[in-house]
Design an enzyme around this catalytic site. Structure first.
Site, PDB file in Angstrom:
ATOM      1  CB  CYS B  85       0.053  -1.673   9.636  1.00 31.53           C
ATOM      2  SG  CYS B  85       0.934  -0.354   8.826  1.00 31.53           S
ATOM      3  CB  CYS B 208       0.824  -0.347  -2.797  1.00 32.14           C
ATOM      4  SG  CYS B 208       2.440  -0.050  -3.516  1.00 32.14           S
ATOM      5  CB  ILE B 211      -5.782   5.086   0.781  1.00 31.37           C
ATOM      6  CG1 ILE B 211      -4.275   5.348   0.911  1.00 31.37           C
ATOM      7  CG2 ILE B 211      -6.597   6.024   1.687  1.00 31.37           C
ATOM      8  CD1 ILE B 211      -3.836   6.696   0.369  1.00 31.37           C
ATOM      9  CE  LYS B 331      -3.430  -4.007  -5.492  1.00 31.67           C
ATOM     10  NZ  LYS B 331      -4.754  -3.376  -5.417  1.00 31.67           N
ATOM     11  CG  HIS B 335      -3.561  -2.234   4.919  1.00 29.69           C
ATOM     12  ND1 HIS B 335      -3.713  -2.640   6.236  1.00 29.69           N
ATOM     13  CD2 HIS B 335      -2.285  -1.751   4.824  1.00 29.69           C
ATOM     14  CE1 HIS B 335      -2.573  -2.411   6.882  1.00 29.69           C
ATOM     15  NE2 HIS B 335      -1.707  -1.869   6.061  1.00 29.69           N
TER      16      HIS B 335
END
Lengths: 136, 387
Positions: B85, B208, B211, B331, B335
């Site tokens: 990442c 989290c 995607i 968030k 990401h």
């Protein structure tokens, strides 16, 4: 389904450390770690000896996986834990033989040999060490 | 070492871009950044592309030549940079070095990730490749699961409540509302976050990073090229650092501290000759709520175990002591893993140029972007100053 290529030798060459709790001990800084490797991750020394790690330990932290990687699809929910062995060495492994609602931080656990994942429908089965609670 | 400046920024909105391919995204971002810089394609001498998983998600590697071909700049130096990442952050670092060294005058630092091509299970498999395949991924832990191990340990060690950490997601969503590039431009309540499905206990879905697909690009240039710009179009890169830590949590002595953040931060402060208190705005890598809290501590803004208090006390708000993630963070801005490091740079530069719109921090002069690979196996810190 595997998301990367199937390989027998990739598993085979790790068998010694995946099937047994064999770690490394650094002769310079005295650190122990799992699995064994030729250089100390802490001080960089190349003077490392193999060491048989204790088979019992304590659960330091855990998680319950509800959304798994493809290789573990349909096995959810299952528990993955961070275990501190009796000599202080740590390892990440699945926690087995306990209900997801009953697992707790701090429980005593012991190593067992279990099935982990398959390399697709016709590939080899990968085995390794899991931990189960020690019953009183 | 030569001085290095950011003279152009551009990115696609982050989202599920069903109609756009990996290469389309890269071309779109580069076009926007180039337009913003007013330079031409012929000025570009080198390209560094941050990307984590194009091999597994698109069956595509060799992104340097692919991009050069599809953007119509064959002949330039071009390559992919990978650090999970933190791929975008390390691509930026390489681009910085390329200009600082005197080798090139105009360089593109880009990041791209196209995640919506795969189902969640396969993307989860791709992401856990950030850790040790044989001794961690092998256990069935997801990447979320590793962060869940940190989360539970943190709550227990410092006696912190779940809701005090989950607040970070509420913060991010609040600021994403005003960011046109953000994936989720919608505020959420703490209740929504805490009642969302469990991904890896104790981590909930709304804690989290999502995607998503996206590409972001920045143009870096030397002082000679920078001379032709008005100063309000330029931001100087005053430090760029990368540090690593032991890859897997079980080999670390303390799992609630990311040592690579501390190391990279020290290097960056030394290089820029500024103090921590000089930093006006922060973009940090909160792939999970707990990481946002831990990063505030490891960067030195809070004591260990007390990062959550900054969130609770409003100190990371626009008018707080240390304004953080003002464009939505991982968030809510989103990401797309290999692109995130570059999106963070763009968020900081946007603020330093005074183009933050409703989220603009008054008189922001110095900004920090932190990008994290794996569970802190790699951390990059980039510092910027308005001219």
């Amino acid at each position: 389904m595997n998301t990367f290529i199937n390989s027998v030798p990739r598993s085979w060459r790790e068998r010694k450390y995946k099937y047994r709790l064999i770690g490394g001990i650094c002769k310079k800084c005295n650190a122990t770690f799992y699995p064994y490797r030729g250089s100390c991750p802490y001080c960089g020394s190349d003077d490392i000896e193999e060491v048989n790690l204790p088979k019992k330990g304590r659960l330091i932290s855990y998680t319950i996986i509800y959304s798994p990687p493809s290789e573990f699809r349909l096995k959810q929910p299952y528990i993955v834990g961070l275990i501190e062995l009796e000599d202080g060495t740590r390892i990440i492994a699945q926690i087995t033989d306990v209900d997801v609602n009953e697992v707790k931080d701090g429980i005593e656990v012991e190593a067992v040999f279990r099935r982990y994942r398959e390399q697709g429908a016709d590939g080899i089965i990968e085995y390794g060490i899991k931990f189960r609670p020690i019953s009183d | 070492m030569r001085r290095v400046y950011v003279c152009g920024i551009g990115a696609t909105p982050i989202g599920e871009h069903w109609e756009l391919s990996l290469r389309d995204l890269m071309v779109l971002a580069a076009k926007k950044a180039l337009e913003d810089s007013t330079l031409t394609k012929r000025d570009i001498e080198a390209v560094y592309i941050g990307n984590m998983s194009s091999g597994i998600l698109q069956g595509q590697e060799h992104l340097g030549s692919l991009f050069a071909t599809w953007f119509g700049i064959p002949g330039v130096s071009a390559q992919k940079c990978e650090a999970a990442c933190a791929s975008g952050g390390v691509a930026f670092h390489q681009a910085f070095l390329a200009v600082a060294s005197g080798m090139y005058d105009v360089v593109v630092a880009m990041g791209v990730e196209k995640m919506s091509d795969g189902n969640t299970y396969d993307v989860t498999s791709a992401l856990i490749m950030a850790d040790d395949q044989e001794y961690v991924a092998f256990t069935g832990s997801s990447f979320v699961g590793l962060n869940a191990l940190i989360y539970r340990r943190y709550m227990e060690k410092f006696n912190v409540k779940h809701e005090d950490i989950a607040m970070f997601a509420v913060h991010d969503h609040k600021y994403a509302v005003n960011n046109p590039l953000a994936q989720y431009r919608k505020a959420v309540t703490l209740e929504t976050v805490l009642n969302s499905p469990i991904v890896a206990d104790p981590l909930r879905l709304f804690e989290c990073a999502p995607i998503g697909d996206g590409a972001a690009a920045v143009i870096l240039c030397s002082e000679e090229v920078a001379k032709k710009y008005k100063s309000d179009r330029l931001v100087e890169v005053i430090a760029s650092s990368v540090a690593t830590d032991i890859l897997s949590l079980h080999n670390r002595k303390d799992i609630v501290t990311l040592n690579a953040t501390k190391l990279a931060m020290n290097k960056a402060l030394k290089m820029s000759k500024i103090d921590l208190k000089d930093i006006d705005i922060v973009e940090l890598h909160d792939a999970f709520t707990i990481l946002g809290v831990i990063h505030l501590e490891d960067m030195g803004f809070a004591e260990k175990g007390k990062g959550w208090m900054l969130v609770k006390d409003g100190e990371i708000e626009k008018d707080g002591k240390i304004p953080t993630n003002l464009m939505g963070g991982l968030k809510a801005r989103g990401h797309p893993v290999g692109a995130t490091g570059i999106y963070e740079v763009i968020d900081v530069v946007t603020q330093l140029r005074g183009e933050g719109g409703r989220n603009q921090v008054d008189d922001a002069e110095i900004g920090l972007a932190q990008n994290v690979g794996g569970v802190g196996g790699t951390v990059t810190i980039n510092l910027f100053r308005r001219l």
